[in-house]
Design a protein around this motif. Sequence first.
Motif, mmCIF file in Angstrom:
data_model
loop_
_atom_site.group_PDB
_atom_site.id
_atom_site.type_symbol
_atom_site.label_atom_id
_atom_site.label_comp_id
_atom_site.label_asym_id
_atom_site.label_seq_id
_atom_site.Cartn_x
_atom_site.Cartn_y
_atom_site.Cartn_z
ATOM 1 N N GLN A 26 0.834 -1.207 0.000
ATOM 2 C CA GLN A 26 0.000 0.000 0.000
ATOM 3 C C GLN A 26 0.869 1.257 0.000
ATOM 4 N N LYS A 27 1.938 1.232 0.782
ATOM 5 C CA LYS A 27 2.846 2.381 0.873
ATOM 6 C C LYS A 27 3.506 2.658 -0.478
ATOM 7 N N ILE A 28 3.988 1.622 -1.148
ATOM 8 C CA ILE A 28 4.633 1.782 -2.458
ATOM 9 C C ILE A 28 3.640 2.374 -3.472
ATOM 10 N N LEU A 29 2.427 1.857 -3.494
ATOM 11 C CA LEU A 29 1.408 2.398 -4.406
ATOM 12 C C LEU A 29 1.116 3.863 -4.100
ATOM 13 N N MET A 30 1.022 4.189 -2.829
ATOM 14 C CA MET A 30 0.747 5.573 -2.424
ATOM 15 C C MET A 30 1.878 6.500 -2.856
ATOM 16 N N SER A 62 -4.665 20.160 6.103
ATOM 17 C CA SER A 62 -3.736 19.212 6.699
ATOM 18 C C SER A 62 -4.444 17.860 6.832
ATOM 19 N N ILE A 63 -3.907 16.856 6.144
ATOM 20 C CA ILE A 63 -4.525 15.529 6.107
ATOM 21 C C ILE A 63 -3.710 14.566 6.965
ATOM 22 N N LEU A 64 -4.404 13.799 7.780
ATOM 23 C CA LEU A 64 -3.807 12.740 8.584
ATOM 24 C C LEU A 64 -4.532 11.453 8.239
ATOM 25 N N LEU A 65 -3.780 10.363 8.116
ATOM 26 C CA LEU A 65 -4.451 9.106 7.815
ATOM 27 C C LEU A 65 -3.772 7.927 8.500
ATOM 28 N N SER A 66 -4.570 6.922 8.704
ATOM 29 C CA SER A 66 -4.101 5.637 9.212
ATOM 30 C C SER A 66 -4.833 4.565 8.412
ATOM 31 N N TYR A 67 -4.079 3.558 7.982
ATOM 32 C CA TYR A 67 -4.663 2.492 7.166
ATOM 33 C C TYR A 67 -4.165 1.163 7.721
ATOM 34 N N SER A 68 -5.083 0.294 8.088
ATOM 35 C CA SER A 68 -4.683 -0.957 8.723
ATOM 36 C C SER A 68 -5.793 -2.006 8.649
ATOM 37 N N PRO A 69 -5.417 -3.259 8.426
ATOM 38 C CA PRO A 69 -6.423 -4.323 8.472
ATOM 39 C C PRO A 69 -6.883 -4.619 9.900
ATOM 40 N N PHE A 70 -6.264 -3.965 10.879
ATOM 41 C CA PHE A 70 -6.663 -4.158 12.275
ATOM 42 C C PHE A 70 -7.697 -3.132 12.742
ATOM 43 N N HIS A 71 -7.978 -2.115 11.926
ATOM 44 C CA HIS A 71 -9.053 -1.179 12.269
ATOM 45 C C HIS A 71 -10.393 -1.907 12.145
ATOM 46 N N ASN A 72 -11.320 -1.557 13.003
ATOM 47 C CA ASN A 72 -12.660 -2.155 12.929
ATOM 48 C C ASN A 72 -13.409 -1.640 11.698
ATOM 49 N N HIS A 73 -14.159 -2.520 11.086
ATOM 50 C CA HIS A 73 -15.113 -2.230 10.005
ATOM 51 C C HIS A 73 -14.478 -1.833 8.669
ATOM 52 N N ARG A 74 -13.625 -0.830 8.655
ATOM 53 C CA ARG A 74 -12.982 -0.413 7.411
ATOM 54 C C ARG A 74 -11.505 -0.169 7.703
ATOM 55 N N TYR A 75 -10.663 -0.291 6.712
ATOM 56 C CA TYR A 75 -9.217 -0.180 6.905
ATOM 57 C C TYR A 75 -8.755 1.260 7.088
ATOM 58 N N ASP A 76 -9.460 2.206 6.501
ATOM 59 C CA ASP A 76 -8.990 3.591 6.473
ATOM 60 C C ASP A 76 -9.564 4.430 7.599
ATOM 61 N N ASP A 107 -20.470 0.383 -1.512
ATOM 62 C CA ASP A 107 -19.433 0.841 -2.437
ATOM 63 C C ASP A 107 -18.216 -0.073 -2.506
ATOM 64 N N LYS A 108 -18.081 -0.972 -1.558
ATOM 65 C CA LYS A 108 -16.911 -1.848 -1.532
ATOM 66 C C LYS A 108 -17.153 -3.047 -2.440
ATOM 67 N N PRO A 109 -16.202 -3.313 -3.354
ATOM 68 C CA PRO A 109 -16.372 -4.486 -4.219
ATOM 69 C C PRO A 109 -16.372 -5.777 -3.388
ATOM 70 N N ALA A 110 -17.173 -6.743 -3.787
ATOM 71 C CA ALA A 110 -17.232 -8.019 -3.064
ATOM 72 C C ALA A 110 -15.869 -8.697 -3.104
ATOM 73 N N PHE A 111 -15.491 -9.257 -2.000
ATOM 74 C CA PHE A 111 -14.250 -10.018 -1.842
ATOM 75 C C PHE A 111 -12.997 -9.175 -2.049
ATOM 76 N N GLN A 112 -13.096 -7.887 -1.851
ATOM 77 C CA GLN A 112 -11.947 -7.004 -2.026
ATOM 78 C C GLN A 112 -11.982 -5.904 -0.973
ATOM 79 N N ILE A 113 -10.825 -5.313 -0.766
ATOM 80 C CA ILE A 113 -10.755 -4.090 0.011
ATOM 81 C C ILE A 113 -10.582 -2.951 -0.986
ATOM 82 N N ILE A 114 -10.786 -1.742 -0.520
ATOM 83 C CA ILE A 114 -10.491 -0.596 -1.377
ATOM 84 C C ILE A 114 -9.069 -0.168 -1.040
ATOM 85 N N PRO A 115 -8.153 -0.269 -2.007
ATOM 86 C CA PRO A 115 -6.775 0.130 -1.728
ATOM 87 C C PRO A 115 -6.712 1.621 -1.387
ATOM 88 N N LEU A 116 -5.797 1.970 -0.523
ATOM 89 C CA LEU A 116 -5.701 3.347 -0.065
ATOM 90 C C LEU A 116 -5.490 4.327 -1.211
#
Length: 146
Positions: A26-30, A62-76, A107-116
Amino acid sequence: MELITILEENIRKNHQKDWYIFLYVQKILMEKYFDWLELYINPKSKSLIGKGQLSIGSKNYSILLSYSPFHNHRYDRIYIDDKTIKYNKEIHLYRDLSLCLYHPVIDKPAFQIIPLFKIIPWISEWIVFYEQWKKYGVWLGKEIKH
């Protein structure tokens, strides 16, 4: 539990198991698309953290973000660091003041996450609609009422 829910939970578990590799990709893509964000992987919180200034018109946000599969419900979790923005369901904020940029089921595609990297452009849209909401008192963007 429905089959789709089980399959999606398995995807999340795989992302959690290989969290560092997942976040590194995710970091490389960002970094490829958004040079205005400073990004690092926080091993303590097992999350990708980002900070940066987004300019829209003559104003900087000023934008702050956190992205993690450990967040509840959604990654972002994406925030605009602006003390004047208060919780209001009409402006598509969660109670923690993170931006509501998409419906986490519809809005989330089935069987996928939305990449950051696909979510980041939606911040600009949110800001434009927020500024219009301040002027007109109506959210002019596409929405699904919560």
